[in-house]
Design an enzyme around this catalytic site. Structure first.
Site, PDB file in Angstrom:
ATOM      1  N   ASP A   1      12.383  65.590  63.027  1.00 47.94           N
ATOM      2  CA  ASP A   1      11.280  65.786  63.962  1.00 47.94           C
ATOM      3  C   ASP A   1      11.514  67.109  64.689  1.00 47.94           C
ATOM      4  O   ASP A   1      12.650  67.451  65.020  1.00 47.94           O
ATOM      5  CB  ASP A   1      11.239  64.621  64.954  1.00 47.94           C
ATOM      6  CG  ASP A   1      10.218  64.845  66.046  1.00 47.94           C
ATOM      7  OD1 ASP A   1       9.032  65.019  65.709  1.00 47.94           O
ATOM      8  OD2 ASP A   1      10.607  64.869  67.226  1.00 47.94           O
TER       9      ASP A   1
ATOM     10  N   CYS B   1      46.450  36.243  58.059  1.00 41.30           N
ATOM     11  CA  CYS B   1      46.017  36.944  56.856  1.00 41.30           C
ATOM     12  C   CYS B   1      44.523  36.759  56.676  1.00 41.30           C
ATOM     13  O   CYS B   1      43.876  36.018  57.413  1.00 41.30           O
ATOM     14  CB  CYS B   1      46.770  36.449  55.614  1.00 41.30           C
ATOM     15  SG  CYS B   1      46.411  34.733  55.195  1.00 41.30           S
TER      16      CYS B   1
ATOM     17  N   CYS C   1      43.079  33.263  56.308  1.00 40.93           N
ATOM     18  CA  CYS C   1      42.871  32.524  57.567  1.00 40.93           C
ATOM     19  C   CYS C   1      41.461  32.783  58.086  1.00 40.93           C
ATOM     20  O   CYS C   1      40.746  31.856  58.488  1.00 40.93           O
ATOM     21  CB  CYS C   1      43.882  32.961  58.620  1.00 40.93           C
ATOM     22  SG  CYS C   1      45.604  32.567  58.244  1.00 40.93           S
TER      23      CYS C   1
END
Length: 763
Positions: free
Chosen positions: A448, A25, A28
Site C-alpha cells: 500500500d 519428553c 509426555c
C-alpha cells in the site's frame, strides 16, 4: 507467560493456559494432549518446550476438570500467571525451566561426583585395584537408585496408567544394567578377588563375569546432564518474551484532584492523566496533553533513534521518556496496551504448532512402545544368533538408551520460541507458527502506498481557487468537511486549514464516500470535496477546464489534487503531497533480493502512484482502486498463479490483508489492519518488511534442520545400537547430545539482526 482465561461473548467457550509440570519428553506432551482432548468439547495443544497447555473448553466443562485430568495422568498443572483457571489465585511462579534446572543441578552434581570414578575404573583396567568392583558397586548404587529416581518414579507412575515415556526407556536401561551387575557380582564370577574387566567402545561384553555399573552410573549422569543443559537452554530460549513482558512500568504518578498520586499501574484508568518524568517508562498507551520530549522506543520497535513528541502525539506504554516532563492522557491500559497485545500474540504463536510439527507429534506418541519392542527383538535376535546373554543384553540396553523422542519434540517449539521472541525484540510480531510456511512460498508483495511506502503524513501545499472565489473561503469550507474524515489526505487539508485560518466551522450532515470524497453542510452551504469523477457523476458538477488543468499538473508531479466546491459548483483545487519514507528504496531492493516481486497498490491516481514507484524502484503499479478494488487486485494476482503477501496500515487495507496469502500490518496503522494481518510490524519503517520475512524464513529453516537431525539421528542410531556397534555409555552421551543440539541450533536465532541479509549476524 500469562494465563489466558475468559469467556466468549456468547458465554459458551472459555480458554485457559496451564503450566504443566513433570513433562520429560515429547511423548509426555502428546499423552497430556490426548487426555485433555478426550473431554467433550475440549481442544488442547500442549507445548513441551514452553511447558504449557493452551486449552479451550465449553461452559459445561469445569476448569478444575482440566487440572484434574492432567494430575490423573501423572503430571501437575497450574495457571502460569494471573488467575488460575480453577479459581485459585496465582502470582506468577518461576519461568519455564527455572525450577527444573535448579532441582536437576543438585542431583546432577552428586551423581557426576560418584559416577566419574566408576566409569574411569571400568575404562582403565590398569587402575582396577583389589576389590575395585565392590567399590564401584558402592559408588554406583546411590546414582542408579537416588540419581535416577526421577526416571524410576515417572516410569512407575506411567506403568500404573498403562503408558510409557522416555523415562521408561531410561529407567529400564539403568535398572537392567544395575541389576545385571548385582547378579554378576553376587551370583556370578565378577565378584571374585582380583577380577579385572576390559572396556569396549563398540563391542558388547559377554557372560556372567561382566558388570555394567559404569553403564548404570554413567547413563544416569549423562541423561541428568542432558536434562539440565536442556532446561537451561529452554530458559534462554524464552528470555526474549520475558524481557518483553518486563518492559511495562510498575507504578505511575496519576494526576488526581490537581495533585500527583503514585499508584500501581494496574490502578490507572482510561482517560486519566499521568506524569512521566525524564528516564521513566510510560505507564500506558496515551496521547500527550502537555510537554515536549524525546521518547526512546527501541525496547518496543528495535529503533535506536528516539522519537520527538509534542502535545497531540500518541505514545506507547513501555517506552522510556528520554527528555522533558510529559503529561499523558491514558487511552489504553492493562491488557489493552500495545505492549500487552504484542506479548499476547507472541505467547499464542509460541504455544501453537507449525504444520511441520504434526508428523513429529504422531511419531512421538508411539515412539516409546516401538523402541521397547525393538529392544526385546534385539535381545531375542542376539540370543538366537548364539552370541551370549551378555552381548544380547548390552545391545538391548543400548537400543533403550539411544532412542530419544525429545529431540523431535523440541525441534519445532524451541525454534518458534526463539524466533518469535527475537522478532518481538525487533518489533516484529509473528501471530502463529503457520505463518512461517507462508513466508517461504510467497513470490509477490503488494505494498500500500500511503503510510507504508510513504510517510502517510500529507501536507497541504497549494490552494487554487477558481476566478472570483476567495481562496480563504474555499479552504475554510473544504477544511470543515475534511476535518470530519480520518483519511490522511483529509487530515492534511484540515490541519493546513487550521494552521492558516485558525478554527474551523462545524459541519452538519457529514457523509463519507469511502475512497471517493466527503460532503456536508457548512454555514448553510452544501459542501463537497473529493475526486473529479465522483463529483461529476454523483453531484452532476462540471469541472472547469482551468481547475482540471491545474490538477493535472499537480498529479504529474506526484501530488494529489482534491476538488472542492459548494452549492452545485466546483470552486477550486486543494493540492496535498506525501513524502516517501527515507528507507523505502532500500527496503524494496532488499525485497527483490529475497526473490519477491514488489507491486504498488493505491487508491491514489496513477500519475502520483507512478512517481512514487519510480522513486523507490517498483516497476508494477495498480492505482486508482477503491478499498473493495484492493481485495480484487490481490485476488487477480492470486488467480494469475502468484502467491501474494501484502503490507498495509489502514482500515481500507484490512480486507486485502486478510485476502492475501500473507498479511503484514505496519504497527503505526489501524487496529483493523493489525487484526487482519499475519505479521505485525511495530516499526513504521518499511525495512521491517524484509526483516520480518527473512526472520520467518530463518525460523522455518531452523525447524526443518532440527527435524532432519532428530529423525536422522534416530534412524541411524537405533540400528547401530541393535547391531551391537554402540556401548550403552556412548549411546547415552549421543542421546543427550541430540536434544542439546536441537535446542542450541534454535538459539542461533537470537543472533538475528535487522538488515542481516543472507548471513546470521552476531550480536
Amino acid at each position: 507467560m500469562s494465563a489466558v482465561t475468559g469467556e466468549s461473548p456468547a458465554g459458551q467457550v472459555r480458554g485457559a493456559e496451564l503450566a504443566i509440570g513433570g513433562m520429560t519428553c515429547a511423548s509426555c506432551a502428546a499423552r497430556i494432549e490426548k487426555k485433555l482432548n478426550k473431554l467433550d468439547g475440549v481442544a488442547a495443544a500442549v507445548n513441551f518446550a514452553t511447558e504449557t497447555a493452551r486449552v479451550t473448553f465449553p461452559a459445561a466443562v469445569r476448569a478444575e476438570d482440566l487440572i484434574s485430568v492432567v494430575e490423573q495422568a501423572g503430571y501437575t498443572a497450574r495457571g502460569v500467571r494471573g488467575e488460575d483457571p480453577a479459581g485459585r489465585g496465582v502470582t506468577g511462579g518461576s519461568p519455564p525451566g527455572e525450577e527444573t534446572a535448579s532441582a536437576l543441578r543438585q542431583r546432577l552434581l552428586v551423581s557426576l561426583a560418584l559416577a566419574v570414578p566408576v566409569v574411569v575404573l571400568a575404562m582403565v583396567p590398569a587402575w582396577q585395584f583389589r576389590y575395585w568392583q565392590w567399590a564401584s558397586l558402592a559408588l554406583a548404587t546411590p546414582v542408579a537408585v537416588w540419581g535416577a529416581w526421577p526416571f524410576h518414579r515417572a516410569a512407575l507412575v506411567n506403568a500404573r496408567r498403562g503408558a510409557a515415556t522416555m523415562d521408561t526407556l531410561i529407567s529400564v536401561g539403568v535398572a537392567a544394567a544395575y541389576l545385571w551387575s548385582l547378579y554378576a557380582l553376587v551370583l556370578g564370577s565378577a565378584g571374585r578377588t582380583g577380577t579385572r574387566m576390559g572396556f569396549a567402545w563398540l563391542a558388547p561384553g559377554s557372560g556372567a563375569d561382566a558388570t555394567y555399573l559404569e553403564v548404570a552410573a554413567g547413563v544416569t549422569a549423562l541423561v541428568l546432564l542432558g536434562r539440565y543443559l536442556e532446561a537451561r537452554a529452554k530458559r534462554r530460549s524464552g528470555a526474549a518474551l520475558r524481557a518483553l513482558l518486563s518492559l511495562g512500568a510498575k507504578d505511575v504518578a496519576v494526576l488526581r484532584g490537581g495533585a500527583e498520586v503514585r499508584v500501581p499501574v494496574a490502578a490507572l484508568a482510561v482517560d486519566e492523566e499521568f506524569v512521566v518524568r525524564p528516564g521513566e517508562k510510560i505507564a500506558a498507551d496515551g496521547v500527550i496533553v502537555s510537554g515536549r520530549s524525546a521518547v526512546d522506543t527501541s525496547m518496543l520497535t528495535g529503533e535506536p533513534v528516539p522519537a520527538e513528541v509534542r502535545p497531540g502525539d500518541a505514545v506507547t506504554g513501555g517506552c522510556v521518556n528520554a527528555g522533558g516532563r510529559l503529561v499523558v492522557r491514558a487511552t489504553r491500559v492493562g491488557a489493552g496496551t500495545q505492549l500487552a497485545q504484542m506479548a499476547r500474540l507472541v505467547t499464542e504463536a509460541q504455544a501453537g504448532k507449525a504444520p511441520v510439527q504434526r508428523l513429529a507429534d504422531r511419531i512421538s506418541a508411539v515412539f516409546v512402545p516401538v523402541v521397547i519392542a525393538l529392544a526385546v527383538v534385539t535381545l531375542i535376535a542376539w540370543l538366537a544368533a548364539g552370541q551370549g546373554l551378555g552381548a544380547a543384553f548390552t545391545a538391548a540396553v543400548a537400543v533403550l538408551i539411544i532412542a530419544c523422542p525429545c529431540a523431535m519434540g523440541l525441534a519445532t517449539p524451541t525454534a518458534i520460541l526463539v524466533g518469535t521472541g527475537r522478532g518481538a525484540q525487533l518489533g516484529i510480531v509473528i501471530k502463529g507458527p503457520e505463518v512461517l510456511e507462508s513466508t517461504r512460498v510467497i513470490d509477490t508483495i503488494v505494498l500500500d502506498k500511503t503510510g507504508t511506502v510513504t510517510t502517510g503524513r500529507m501536507s497541504l501545499t497549494e490552494v487554487a481557487a477558481a476566478p472570483g472565489i476567495d481562496a480563504g473561503e474555499l479552504l475554510r469550507l473544504a477544511g470543515a468537511v475534511e476535518d470530519a474524515s480520518e483519511h490522511p489526505i483529509a487530515s492534511a487539508i484540515a490541519v493546513g486549514a487550521r494552521d492558516r485560518l485558525g478554527g474551523l466551522p462545524v459541519v452538519q450532515g457529514f457523509a463519507n464516500a469511502q475512497g471517493l470524497g466527503v460532503s456536508g453542510v457548512v454555514d448553510g452551504h452544501s459542501v463537497a470535496a473529493g475526486r473529479a469523477d465522483w463529483l461529476e457523476t454523483e453531484w452532476a458538477w462540471k469541472i472547469p477546464a482551468a481547475l482540471a488543468a491545474h490538477a493535472e499538473m499537480a498529479e504529474a508531479a506526484g501530488q494529489t489534487a482534491v476538488f472542492a466546491g459548494w452549492d452545485g459548483q466546483a470552486r477550486g483545487v486543494l493540492v496535498v503531497a506525501d513524502t516517501i519514507k527515507p528507507t523505502s528504496a532500500e527496503a524494496i531492493a532488499r525485497l527483490r533480493s529475497l526473490g519477491l516481486r514488489p507491486v504498488l497498490l493505491t487508491g491514489d491516481n496513477h500519475r502520483a502512484a507512478r512517481a512514487v514507484a519510480e522513486a523507490v524502484g517498483i516497476g508494477e503499479v495498480i492505482a486508482g482502486v477503491l478499498p473493495a478494488g484492493k481485495v480484487e487486485a490481490v485476488k487477480q494476482l492470486q488467480d494469475s498463479g502468484r502467491v501474494v503477501a501484502m503490507a498495509g496500515d489502514g482500515v481500507n487495507d484490512a480486507a486485502a490483508l486478510a485476502q492475501a496469502d500473507l498479511g503484514l500490518a505496519m504497527g503505526t496503522g489501524t487496529d483493523a489492519a493489525i487484526e487482519a494481518s499475519d505479521l505485525t510490524l511495530v516499526r513504521g519503517d518499511l525495512l521491517a518488511v524484509p526483516d520480518a520475512i527473512l526472520l520467518s524464513r530463518r525460523t522455518l529453516a531452523t525447524i526443518k534442520g532440527n527435524l532432519f537431525w532428530a529423525f536422522g539421528y534416530n534412524a541411524a542410531a537405533i540400528p547401530l545400537a541393535a547391531l551391537g556397534f554402540l556401548n550403552p555409555l556412548i549411546a547415552a552421551a549421543a542421546m543427550a547430545f541430540s536434544s542439546l543440539f536441537v535446542v542450541t541450533n534454535s538459539l542461533r536465532l537470537r543472533r538475528f539482526q535487522p538488515g542481516s541479509g543472507n548471513r546470521m549476524a552476531v550480536t
